[in-house]
Design a protein around this motif. Structure first.
Motif, mmCIF file in Angstrom:
data_model
loop_
_atom_site.group_PDB
_atom_site.id
_atom_site.type_symbol
_atom_site.label_atom_id
_atom_site.label_comp_id
_atom_site.label_asym_id
_atom_site.label_seq_id
_atom_site.Cartn_x
_atom_site.Cartn_y
_atom_site.Cartn_z
ATOM 1 N N ARG A 141 -10.169 -7.466 8.587
ATOM 2 C CA ARG A 141 -10.947 -7.319 7.340
ATOM 3 C C ARG A 141 -9.986 -7.200 6.170
ATOM 4 O O ARG A 141 -8.780 -7.071 6.365
ATOM 5 C CB ARG A 141 -11.737 -6.014 7.457
ATOM 6 C CG ARG A 141 -10.762 -4.896 7.849
ATOM 7 C CD ARG A 141 -11.299 -3.514 7.817
ATOM 8 N NE ARG A 141 -10.308 -2.572 8.320
ATOM 9 C CZ ARG A 141 -9.329 -2.046 7.618
ATOM 10 N NH1 ARG A 141 -9.201 -2.325 6.344
ATOM 11 N NH2 ARG A 141 -8.455 -1.217 8.157
ATOM 12 N N GLY A 165 -8.038 -5.199 3.365
ATOM 13 C CA GLY A 165 -7.545 -3.826 3.283
ATOM 14 C C GLY A 165 -8.150 -3.130 2.080
ATOM 15 O O GLY A 165 -8.595 -3.760 1.129
ATOM 16 N N ASP A 166 -8.143 -1.822 2.118
ATOM 17 C CA ASP A 166 -8.629 -0.995 1.023
ATOM 18 C C ASP A 166 -7.563 0.069 0.790
ATOM 19 O O ASP A 166 -7.359 0.901 1.673
ATOM 20 C CB ASP A 166 -9.965 -0.355 1.433
ATOM 21 C CG ASP A 166 -10.622 0.415 0.310
ATOM 22 O OD1 ASP A 166 -9.930 0.755 -0.660
ATOM 23 O OD2 ASP A 166 -11.836 0.681 0.414
ATOM 24 N N GLY A 186 -6.161 6.701 3.689
ATOM 25 C CA GLY A 186 -6.585 5.296 3.739
ATOM 26 C C GLY A 186 -5.770 4.424 2.795
ATOM 27 O O GLY A 186 -5.761 3.202 2.912
ATOM 28 N N ASP A 218 0.852 -1.196 0.000
ATOM 29 C CA ASP A 218 0.000 0.000 0.000
ATOM 30 C C ASP A 218 0.887 1.246 0.000
ATOM 31 O O ASP A 218 1.997 1.209 0.530
ATOM 32 C CB ASP A 218 -0.857 -0.041 1.283
ATOM 33 C CG ASP A 218 -1.923 1.048 1.311
ATOM 34 O OD1 ASP A 218 -2.173 1.679 0.271
ATOM 35 O OD2 ASP A 218 -2.497 1.267 2.395
ATOM 36 N N ASN A 266 -5.539 -5.889 10.947
ATOM 37 C CA ASN A 266 -6.888 -5.441 10.641
ATOM 38 C C ASN A 266 -7.764 -6.679 10.542
ATOM 39 O O ASN A 266 -7.300 -7.743 10.111
ATOM 40 C CB ASN A 266 -6.949 -4.656 9.323
ATOM 41 C CG ASN A 266 -6.245 -3.303 9.444
ATOM 42 O OD1 ASN A 266 -6.286 -2.673 10.490
ATOM 43 N ND2 ASN A 266 -5.597 -2.875 8.382
ATOM 44 N N GLU A 312 -5.885 -2.663 -0.748
ATOM 45 C CA GLU A 312 -5.221 -3.953 -0.986
ATOM 46 C C GLU A 312 -6.157 -4.934 -1.709
ATOM 47 O O GLU A 312 -5.731 -5.679 -2.603
ATOM 48 C CB GLU A 312 -4.763 -4.582 0.332
ATOM 49 C CG GLU A 312 -3.497 -3.966 0.922
ATOM 50 C CD GLU A 312 -3.778 -2.797 1.832
ATOM 51 O OE1 GLU A 312 -4.901 -2.238 1.775
ATOM 52 O OE2 GLU A 312 -2.887 -2.420 2.609
HETATM 53 N N1 GLY Z 1 -4.982 0.177 3.262
HETATM 54 C C1 GLY Z 1 -4.909 0.026 4.664
HETATM 55 C C2 GLY Z 1 -6.126 -0.418 5.325
HETATM 56 O O1 GLY Z 1 -7.072 -0.881 4.721
HETATM 57 O O2 GLY Z 1 -6.171 -0.327 6.552
#
Ligand code: GLY
Ligand code: AMP
Length: 421
Positions: free
Chosen positions: A288, A290-291, A227, A213, A286, A293
């Protein structure tokens, strides 16, 4: 199967596009979704935190699988609510989602079970925290709010004064509300960062392909943390040797630790790692995907995602062989001018086709609205323009080629995704 996705970002759009590839998926809903998602799934106007109405909708619409994608509803027990109603749901229960929702919990877990992480101390009193920072007198030093803070609760202080200010803003001014009742002060680590998402049913853990990321807003890692402004997969720093070490020192021990604590984790566990000179260490967990990812990992998934979700729920993950496409994927996030600070919404987006795509790339919508055949911006991160190719260079070329075709006033994106450490 009738499937309900909960969430509204680019990650959810990537999950939806992958679920649509499954022959098992007959009807797909998304609550609340966004403009791009509306082209792929039926939107449902229910807030992600509204457990009661979410369960009611699932019952009334014969939902066979609910997928809880964001951190807040997981931490608030959305999966527990589905479980209680007898609806099958993918994601950890609240008592396991705490691995993300409380940094104090996750740091203490790692200490207790010898999982490599940065050295740290926990404080519930700002004066004691400040005394400690001054006594240690080392910089940079990392100050973290305990709870969820939209990815913004981590401050890397370059000077003692900055660290003291961070403690005051989190604990006294309550910059992140109750998330800052407790803080973690930890050692600053160095080395390339790697994101590894893993499927786990609480018994076995199956890591997905790695990713990287880019969290800072601007090129050369300048600007504020966001984010995530773009991702690539695989992560060039994640060798097979490091992957094996992570499996033995981090992934399996974490699953076992959660079981020993009576908090079995089922769902997608995200390991935020740093490859330090002393070996891989955990920066964060996390609970969940990733966003952004998910936007580069999921396009590389060959195995039916519905089958994987069911195997996780049924605790039969060891029976399933998860396959991946070779090659690489790259995602470039196009954000609203001003993001991650304040930005305008409602700006028309040009260059997308009627399904919100462009030639040569998959466009995952993160913050868009769809009205009368047009797309408008509706969030900070707007689009995740993604491409796959045999090599990372080609994937990046394709993704940036597609970015060039898309225009909206104030749009900004990084030009160096996949190019720097
Ligand atoms: N890209 C990092 C997250 O989803 O926490
Ligand atoms: P987190 O929300 O915990 O992932 O932290 C956000 C970002 O801050 C991470 O992706 C790292 O770049 C950085 N960070 C967090 N903790 C540390 C640490 N102990 N040393 C160096 N950088 C860190």
């Amino acid at each position: 199967m009738n499937i309900l996705m909960i969430g509204s970002g680019g990650r959810e759009h990537a999950l939806i596009k992958k679920l649509l590839e499954s022959p098992k998926c007959t009807k797909l809903y998304c609550a609340p979704g966004n403009g791009g998602i509306s082209r792929d799934a039926q939107l449902v106007d229910i807030d992600v935190m509204d457990k009661e109405n979410m369960v009611k909708f699932a019952k009334e619409n014969n939902i066979d699988l609910a997928f809880v994608a964001p951190d807040d509803p997981l931490a608030a027990g959305m999966v527990d609510a589905f479980d209680a109603a007898g609806i099958r749901a993918f994601g950890p229960n609240a008592n396991a989602a705490v691995i993300e929702a409380s940094k104090v919990f996750s740091k203490n877990l790692m200490k207790k079970y010898n999982i490599p992480t940065a050295k740290y101390e926990v404080f519930d009193n700002p004066h004691k925290a400040i005394e400690y920072i001054k006594a240690e007198n080392t910089t940079p030093v990392v100050v973290k709010a305990d709870g969820l803070a939209l990815g913004k609760g981590v401050i890397i202080a370059q000077t003692i004064d900055e660290a003291v200010d961070a403690v005051k803003s989190i604990m006294e001014d309550k910059k992140f509300g109750d998330s800052g009742n407790n803080i973690v002060i930890e050692e600053f680590l160095t080395g390339p960062e790697v994101s590894v998402l893993a499927f786990t049913d609480g018994k076995c853990v199956k890591p997905m392909v790695s990713s990287k990321d880019h969290k800072r807003a601007y090129d050369n890692d300048e600007g504020l943390n966001t984010g995530g402004m773009g991702t690539v997969s695989p992560n060039p720093y994640y060798t097979d040797e490091i992957a094996e070490e992570c499996m033995n020192t981090i992934f399996k021990p974490t699953i076992e630790a959660m079981n020993k604590e009576g908090r079995p984790f089922k769902g997608c566990l995200y390991f935020g790692l740093m490859i330090t000179p002393d070996g891989p260490k955990v920066i964060e967990y996390n609970a969940r995907f990733g966003d952004p990812e998910a936007q580069v990992v999921l396009p590389r998934l060959k195995t039916d995602l519905v089958d994987i979700c069911e195997a996780v729920i049924d605790e039969k993950l060891s029976d399933i062989n998860i396959e991946w496409y070779d090659g690489a994927a790259a995602c470039v996030v196009m954000a609203s001018g001003g993001y991650p600070l304040s930005y305008k919404k409602g700006i028309e987006i040009f260059g997308l086709d009627e399904n919100g795509q462009v030639d040569g790339a998959t466009v995952y919508h993160a913050g868009t609205k769809y009205e009368n055949g047009k797309f408008y911006t509706n969030g900070g991160r707007v689009l995740g323009v993604t491409a796959t190719a045999p090599t990372l260079d080609e994937a990046l070329k394709k993704a940036y080629g597609a970015v060039d075709k898309i225009k909206f006033e104030g749009a900004h994106f990084r030009h160096d995704i996949g190019r720097i450490k």
